[in-house]
Design an enzyme around this catalytic site. Structure first.
Site, PDB file in Angstrom:
ATOM      1  N   LYS A  14       0.829  -1.209   0.000  1.00 15.82           N
ATOM      2  CA  LYS A  14       0.000   0.000   0.000  1.00 15.82           C
ATOM      3  C   LYS A  14       0.867   1.265   0.000  1.00 15.82           C
ATOM      4  O   LYS A  14       2.073   1.211   0.280  1.00 15.82           O
ATOM      5  CB  LYS A  14      -0.930  -0.038   1.216  1.00 15.82           C
ATOM      6  CG  LYS A  14      -1.985  -1.149   1.142  1.00 15.82           C
ATOM      7  CD  LYS A  14      -2.948  -1.052   2.327  1.00 15.82           C
ATOM      8  CE  LYS A  14      -4.034  -2.111   2.256  1.00 15.82           C
ATOM      9  NZ  LYS A  14      -5.008  -1.975   3.372  1.00 15.82           N
ATOM     10  N   TYR A  54     -12.413  -1.558  -3.724  1.00 16.13           N
ATOM     11  CA  TYR A  54     -12.933  -1.718  -2.367  1.00 16.13           C
ATOM     12  C   TYR A  54     -14.449  -1.585  -2.302  1.00 16.13           C
ATOM     13  O   TYR A  54     -14.999  -1.244  -1.245  1.00 16.13           O
ATOM     14  CB  TYR A  54     -12.273  -0.702  -1.429  1.00 16.13           C
ATOM     15  CG  TYR A  54     -10.903  -1.126  -0.942  1.00 16.13           C
ATOM     16  CD1 TYR A  54     -10.746  -2.273  -0.160  1.00 16.13           C
ATOM     17  CD2 TYR A  54      -9.766  -0.378  -1.238  1.00 16.13           C
ATOM     18  CE1 TYR A  54      -9.500  -2.662   0.299  1.00 16.13           C
ATOM     19  CE2 TYR A  54      -8.509  -0.762  -0.772  1.00 16.13           C
ATOM     20  CZ  TYR A  54      -8.385  -1.904   0.001  1.00 16.13           C
ATOM     21  OH  TYR A  54      -7.154  -2.293   0.471  1.00 16.13           O
ATOM     22  N   PHE A  62     -15.364   4.068   7.136  1.00 20.48           N
ATOM     23  CA  PHE A  62     -13.998   4.452   6.766  1.00 20.48           C
ATOM     24  C   PHE A  62     -13.753   4.432   5.258  1.00 20.48           C
ATOM     25  O   PHE A  62     -12.622   4.624   4.811  1.00 20.48           O
ATOM     26  CB  PHE A  62     -12.981   3.546   7.483  1.00 20.48           C
ATOM     27  CG  PHE A  62     -13.161   2.068   7.216  1.00 20.48           C
ATOM     28  CD1 PHE A  62     -12.641   1.476   6.069  1.00 20.48           C
ATOM     29  CD2 PHE A  62     -13.830   1.258   8.129  1.00 20.48           C
ATOM     30  CE1 PHE A  62     -12.793   0.124   5.826  1.00 20.48           C
ATOM     31  CE2 PHE A  62     -13.994  -0.107   7.893  1.00 20.48           C
ATOM     32  CZ  PHE A  62     -13.469  -0.661   6.735  1.00 20.48           C
ATOM     33  N   ARG A  90      -2.606 -14.583   4.241  1.00 20.52           N
ATOM     34  CA  ARG A  90      -3.318 -13.923   5.351  1.00 20.52           C
ATOM     35  C   ARG A  90      -2.565 -14.129   6.675  1.00 20.52           C
ATOM     36  O   ARG A  90      -2.470 -13.212   7.485  1.00 20.52           O
ATOM     37  CB  ARG A  90      -4.756 -14.440   5.458  1.00 20.52           C
ATOM     38  CG  ARG A  90      -5.663 -14.113   4.290  1.00 20.52           C
ATOM     39  CD  ARG A  90      -5.950 -12.650   4.077  1.00 20.52           C
ATOM     40  NE  ARG A  90      -6.504 -11.983   5.236  1.00 20.52           N
ATOM     41  CZ  ARG A  90      -7.041 -10.747   5.210  1.00 20.52           C
ATOM     42  NH1 ARG A  90      -7.085 -10.057   4.063  1.00 20.52           N
ATOM     43  NH2 ARG A  90      -7.506 -10.189   6.300  1.00 20.52           N
ATOM     44  N   THR A  96      -5.583  -6.970  10.676  1.00 21.18           N
ATOM     45  CA  THR A  96      -5.807  -5.662  10.051  1.00 21.18           C
ATOM     46  C   THR A  96      -5.186  -4.535  10.880  1.00 21.18           C
ATOM     47  O   THR A  96      -4.539  -3.634  10.326  1.00 21.18           O
ATOM     48  CB  THR A  96      -7.325  -5.406   9.901  1.00 21.18           C
ATOM     49  OG1 THR A  96      -7.923  -6.525   9.240  1.00 21.18           O
ATOM     50  CG2 THR A  96      -7.589  -4.140   9.117  1.00 21.18           C
ATOM     51  N   ARG A 107       2.349  -6.708   8.859  1.00 20.30           N
ATOM     52  CA  ARG A 107       1.718  -5.538   9.485  1.00 20.30           C
ATOM     53  C   ARG A 107       2.353  -5.212  10.835  1.00 20.30           C
ATOM     54  O   ARG A 107       2.506  -4.037  11.184  1.00 20.30           O
ATOM     55  CB  ARG A 107       0.209  -5.762   9.591  1.00 20.30           C
ATOM     56  CG  ARG A 107      -0.461  -5.555   8.225  1.00 20.30           C
ATOM     57  CD  ARG A 107      -1.850  -6.085   8.166  1.00 20.30           C
ATOM     58  NE  ARG A 107      -2.579  -5.625   6.985  1.00 20.30           N
ATOM     59  CZ  ARG A 107      -3.761  -6.098   6.623  1.00 20.30           C
ATOM     60  NH1 ARG A 107      -4.345  -7.036   7.331  1.00 20.30           N
ATOM     61  NH2 ARG A 107      -4.369  -5.635   5.543  1.00 20.30           N
ATOM     62  N   ASN A 117      -1.954   0.255   6.793  1.00 20.62           N
ATOM     63  CA  ASN A 117      -1.452  -1.016   7.316  1.00 20.62           C
ATOM     64  C   ASN A 117      -0.621  -1.813   6.311  1.00 20.62           C
ATOM     65  O   ASN A 117      -0.580  -3.037   6.340  1.00 20.62           O
ATOM     66  CB  ASN A 117      -2.607  -1.850   7.889  1.00 20.62           C
ATOM     67  CG  ASN A 117      -3.651  -2.195   6.854  1.00 20.62           C
ATOM     68  OD1 ASN A 117      -3.521  -1.810   5.688  1.00 20.62           O
ATOM     69  ND2 ASN A 117      -4.672  -2.932   7.256  1.00 20.62           N
ATOM     70  N   HIS A 120      -2.271  -5.180   1.438  1.00 25.24           N
ATOM     71  CA  HIS A 120      -3.561  -5.825   1.207  1.00 25.24           C
ATOM     72  C   HIS A 120      -3.310  -7.272   0.813  1.00 25.24           C
ATOM     73  O   HIS A 120      -2.319  -7.567   0.148  1.00 25.24           O
ATOM     74  CB  HIS A 120      -4.309  -5.127   0.052  1.00 25.24           C
ATOM     75  CG  HIS A 120      -5.490  -5.915  -0.444  1.00 25.24           C
ATOM     76  ND1 HIS A 120      -6.732  -5.831   0.150  1.00 25.24           N
ATOM     77  CD2 HIS A 120      -5.612  -6.833  -1.442  1.00 25.24           C
ATOM     78  CE1 HIS A 120      -7.566  -6.652  -0.481  1.00 25.24           C
ATOM     79  NE2 HIS A 120      -6.914  -7.275  -1.450  1.00 25.24           N
ATOM     80  N   GLU A 131      -9.456 -10.285  -7.912  1.00 22.82           N
ATOM     81  CA  GLU A 131      -8.508  -9.193  -7.680  1.00 22.82           C
ATOM     82  C   GLU A 131      -7.265  -9.339  -8.555  1.00 22.82           C
ATOM     83  O   GLU A 131      -6.687  -8.344  -8.991  1.00 22.82           O
ATOM     84  CB  GLU A 131      -8.151  -9.127  -6.191  1.00 22.82           C
ATOM     85  CG  GLU A 131      -9.350  -8.712  -5.342  1.00 22.82           C
ATOM     86  CD  GLU A 131      -9.080  -8.683  -3.848  1.00 22.82           C
ATOM     87  OE1 GLU A 131      -7.939  -8.997  -3.428  1.00 22.82           O
ATOM     88  OE2 GLU A 131     -10.013  -8.337  -3.098  1.00 22.82           O
TER      89      GLU A 131
END
Ligand code: GDP
Length: 145
Positions: A14, A54, A62, A90, A96, A107, A117, A120, A131
């Site tokens: 990100k 998203y 948010f 993951r 998160t 993270r 964070n 993704h 995706e």
């Protein structure tokens, strides 16, 4: 049966991590965890692309802030290969909220906040396929045939 079988998943480094010199650090953790990079790009999302990516979160409080963050600078989509790629990634990225992420996860190491964070990762095989298609064409994914 709903087990994870797909060996490719999508990550995005990100804009917070990309812009603060953490690309190498993030990639190091991913490689250390056994992932092979099968596709990569550098992109700057515009509002429309970030909103589309998203869309599932469009009703969340948010959402506008998330879109603003994801469009704030370049980011790096990655196609990553590993057995049971989705659940493995993951695990490797962590929770998160970095305050809740296990030590050693991407993270825990690199995220600034619950929103900023660092990374993704797709959360299901179906979303991974969708995706990956959002960012990569078939010919961009080495060895994915
Ligand atoms: P993920 O699958 O762990 O990335 O988490 P989600 O799918 O729930 O949320 C998508 C992204 O929205 C997260 O990675 C964060 O960047 C952001 N986000 C999630 N929850 C919050 C929140 O409570 N506040 C803010 N500001 N951003 C959030």
């Amino acid at each position: 049966m709903s087990g994870h079988t797909q060996n490719l998943t999508l990550a995005i480094i990100k804009p917070d991590a990309f812009g603060s010199g953490k690309i190498g650090g993030v990639l190091g953790v991913l490689e250390e965890a056994g992932f092979k990079v099968r596709g990569s790009r550098v992109v700057r999302l515009d509002d429309r692309a970030a909103q589309a990516f998203y869309a599932v979160h469009s009703e969340r409080p948010f959402f506008d802030s998330l879109v603003e963050f994801m469009t704030s600078g370049p980011c790096m989509p990655l196609a990553l290969e590993h057995e049971r790629a989705v659940p493995h990634l993951r695990d490797v990225i962590g929770a998160t909220d970095p305050a809740e992420a296990k030590p050693g996860t991407v993270r825990a190491l690199f995220a600034e906040s619950k929103e900023r964070n660092a990374i993704h990762a797709s959360d299901s095989d179906d979303n991974a396929r969708q995706e990956l298609g959002f960012f990569f064409g078939h010919v961009d994914l080495i060895g994915a045939r």
